[in-house]
Design a protein around this motif. Structure first.
Motif, PDB file in Angstrom:
ATOM      1  N   HIS A   1       6.846  -0.789   7.840  1.00  0.00           N
ATOM      2  CA  HIS A   1       7.048  -0.272   6.484  1.00  0.00           C
ATOM      3  C   HIS A   1       6.758   1.216   6.501  1.00  0.00           C
ATOM      4  O   HIS A   1       5.719   1.658   6.993  1.00  0.00           O
ATOM      5  CB  HIS A   1       6.121  -0.990   5.504  1.00  0.00           C
ATOM      6  CG  HIS A   1       6.325  -0.591   4.079  1.00  0.00           C
ATOM      7  ND1 HIS A   1       5.577   0.379   3.456  1.00  0.00           N
ATOM      8  CD2 HIS A   1       7.217  -1.028   3.158  1.00  0.00           C
ATOM      9  CE1 HIS A   1       5.981   0.508   2.206  1.00  0.00           C
ATOM     10  NE2 HIS A   1       6.970  -0.328   1.994  1.00  0.00           N
ATOM     11  N   ILE A   2       7.682   2.007   5.956  1.00  0.00           N
ATOM     12  CA  ILE A   2       7.608   3.470   6.004  1.00  0.00           C
ATOM     13  C   ILE A   2       7.575   4.002   4.580  1.00  0.00           C
ATOM     14  O   ILE A   2       8.373   3.595   3.730  1.00  0.00           O
ATOM     15  CB  ILE A   2       8.829   4.049   6.759  1.00  0.00           C
ATOM     16  CG1 ILE A   2       8.928   3.440   8.166  1.00  0.00           C
ATOM     17  CG2 ILE A   2       8.751   5.568   6.841  1.00  0.00           C
ATOM     18  CD1 ILE A   2      10.265   3.691   8.835  1.00  0.00           C
ATOM     19  N   ASN A   3       6.666   4.941   4.326  1.00  0.00           N
ATOM     20  CA  ASN A   3       6.491   5.504   2.983  1.00  0.00           C
ATOM     21  C   ASN A   3       6.163   6.987   3.158  1.00  0.00           C
ATOM     22  O   ASN A   3       5.001   7.351   3.356  1.00  0.00           O
ATOM     23  CB  ASN A   3       5.364   4.761   2.259  1.00  0.00           C
ATOM     24  CG  ASN A   3       5.296   5.082   0.785  1.00  0.00           C
ATOM     25  OD1 ASN A   3       6.091   5.866   0.275  1.00  0.00           O
ATOM     26  ND2 ASN A   3       4.343   4.489   0.099  1.00  0.00           N
ATOM     27  N   LEU A   4       7.181   7.845   3.086  1.00  0.00           N
ATOM     28  CA  LEU A   4       7.018   9.258   3.403  1.00  0.00           C
ATOM     29  C   LEU A   4       7.391  10.145   2.222  1.00  0.00           C
ATOM     30  O   LEU A   4       8.240   9.792   1.401  1.00  0.00           O
ATOM     31  CB  LEU A   4       7.909   9.641   4.598  1.00  0.00           C
ATOM     32  CG  LEU A   4       7.665   8.916   5.922  1.00  0.00           C
ATOM     33  CD1 LEU A   4       8.683   9.375   6.959  1.00  0.00           C
ATOM     34  CD2 LEU A   4       6.248   9.134   6.418  1.00  0.00           C
ATOM     35  N   GLN A   5       6.753  11.312   2.168  1.00  0.00           N
ATOM     36  CA  GLN A   5       7.094  12.347   1.210  1.00  0.00           C
ATOM     37  C   GLN A   5       8.094  13.320   1.839  1.00  0.00           C
ATOM     38  O   GLN A   5       8.232  13.369   3.059  1.00  0.00           O
ATOM     39  CB  GLN A   5       5.832  13.088   0.762  1.00  0.00           C
ATOM     40  CG  GLN A   5       4.859  12.223  -0.027  1.00  0.00           C
ATOM     41  CD  GLN A   5       5.498  11.602  -1.250  1.00  0.00           C
ATOM     42  OE1 GLN A   5       6.114  12.300  -2.060  1.00  0.00           O
ATOM     43  NE2 GLN A   5       5.372  10.283  -1.375  1.00  0.00           N
ATOM     44  N   PRO A   6       8.807  14.100   1.023  1.00  0.00           N
ATOM     45  CA  PRO A   6       9.818  15.014   1.570  1.00  0.00           C
ATOM     46  C   PRO A   6       9.236  15.914   2.664  1.00  0.00           C
ATOM     47  O   PRO A   6       8.156  16.483   2.509  1.00  0.00           O
ATOM     48  CB  PRO A   6      10.253  15.830   0.353  1.00  0.00           C
ATOM     49  CG  PRO A   6      10.015  14.919  -0.807  1.00  0.00           C
ATOM     50  CD  PRO A   6       8.776  14.143  -0.460  1.00  0.00           C
TER      51      PRO A   6
ATOM     52  N   GLY B   1       0.823  -1.217   0.000  1.00  0.00           N
ATOM     53  CA  GLY B   1       0.000   0.000   0.000  1.00  0.00           C
ATOM     54  C   GLY B   1       0.851   1.258   0.000  1.00  0.00           C
ATOM     55  O   GLY B   1       2.068   1.230  -0.186  1.00  0.00           O
ATOM     56  N   ASP B   2       0.180   2.394   0.216  1.00  0.00           N
ATOM     57  CA  ASP B   2       0.883   3.676   0.202  1.00  0.00           C
ATOM     58  C   ASP B   2       0.707   4.432   1.521  1.00  0.00           C
ATOM     59  O   ASP B   2       0.824   5.649   1.577  1.00  0.00           O
ATOM     60  CB  ASP B   2       0.415   4.546  -0.969  1.00  0.00           C
ATOM     61  CG  ASP B   2      -1.090   4.784  -0.949  1.00  0.00           C
ATOM     62  OD1 ASP B   2      -1.768   4.294  -0.016  1.00  0.00           O
ATOM     63  OD2 ASP B   2      -1.581   5.471  -1.866  1.00  0.00           O
ATOM     64  N   HIS B   3       0.423   3.711   2.613  1.00  0.00           N
ATOM     65  CA  HIS B   3       0.302   4.350   3.918  1.00  0.00           C
ATOM     66  C   HIS B   3       1.654   4.937   4.336  1.00  0.00           C
ATOM     67  O   HIS B   3       2.711   4.374   4.030  1.00  0.00           O
ATOM     68  CB  HIS B   3      -0.137   3.329   4.971  1.00  0.00           C
ATOM     69  CG  HIS B   3      -1.350   2.543   4.572  1.00  0.00           C
ATOM     70  ND1 HIS B   3      -2.614   3.075   4.600  1.00  0.00           N
ATOM     71  CD2 HIS B   3      -1.479   1.269   4.141  1.00  0.00           C
ATOM     72  CE1 HIS B   3      -3.481   2.159   4.198  1.00  0.00           C
ATOM     73  NE2 HIS B   3      -2.823   1.058   3.911  1.00  0.00           N
TER      74      HIS B   3
END
Length: 234
Positions: free
Chosen positions: A163-168, A136-138
């Motif tokens: 799981h880590i998915n971050l924007q700048p 996913g994109d969490h």
């Protein structure tokens, strides 16, 4: 303490059909000081050429976690089970004694890119042979845990994998369960800050960090970031 393990320092392999980067000793790459970290035995980043495969092999008693970043793969075992996972999914194999496992890039035109982790498994615990999950994109979710809490994959060990998915500019705070953890940047640059203001590192794509005796951790993305935090009390 936060100590960086850069992608350039890792072991490397290029066999044509396989390109790999090894965080710990694996295959031909051997470093007696890097035989794993707590119950984390293996952390590999690998690319299989179109149509390539790993032939059947047995494993020590470990849980094998595979994250597919590009392409599609099929896992087969010697007792007739098979499962396919594609980019954006992960699979957890609860390996069994005397059972062999093979891995196949099922595309004849596209490479397969994936990460693979081996974690020591408690000998008395039995879990489903194969578990699958969508990444996913969490911004953050619990990927794997000892009890399968929050619909995570269930491990046979006291380990939590985030799981880590971050924007700048985005950041995420974590409480660490024990004395050790490992952070792996899959893609992107990240600032890592421990509870002590002097415990800070910047990682770029492919870098990892040994985390020791830090009760809290702040992960801040400098560029778009995909990463794993492996909390290793045992």
């Amino acid at each position: 303490m936060i100590k960086c393990r850069t992608a350039q320092e890792c072991g490397k392999a290029d066999f044509g059909w396989l390109q790999a980067r090894y965080t710990f000793s694996f295959g031909h790459y051997f470093d007696p000081k890097l035989m794993g970290y707590a119950s984390l035995r293996v952390l590999n980043q690998e690319i299989l050429a179109p149509g390539a495969s790993f032939q059947p092999r047995t494993y020590p008693r470990v849980d094998v976690l595979n994250l597919v970043l590009q392409g599609e793969v099929e896992y087969r075992d010697s007792v007739g089970n098979s499962t396919r996972i594609h980019a954006g999914q992960a699979a957890l194999l609860s390996t069994q004694p005397n059972v062999s496992y093979s891995e196949h890039n099922i595309s004849n035109s596209k490479p397969l890119t994936r990460m693979q982790l081996w974690l020591d498994a408690c000998p008395a615990q039995e879990n489903p042979l194969v578990q699958k999950i969508d990444l996913g994109d969490h911004k953050h979710f619990l990927l794997a845990s000892p009890s399968g809490e929050e619909n995570s994959l269930q491990l046979r060990q006291q380990v939590w994998i985030h799981h880590i998915n971050l924007q700048p500019g985005e950041q995420q705070n974590f409480s660490i369960n024990g004395p050790r953890a490992y952070l792996q940047s899959i893609h992107g640059q990240v600032d890592v800050q421990g509870g002590d203001k002097h415990a800070k590192q910047t990682l770029v794509c492919g870098d990892g960090a040994f985390i020791h005796q830090e009760q809290t951790l702040t992960v801040k993305a400098i560029t778009p970031l995909q990463a794993l935090l492996i909390d290793l009390p045992v």
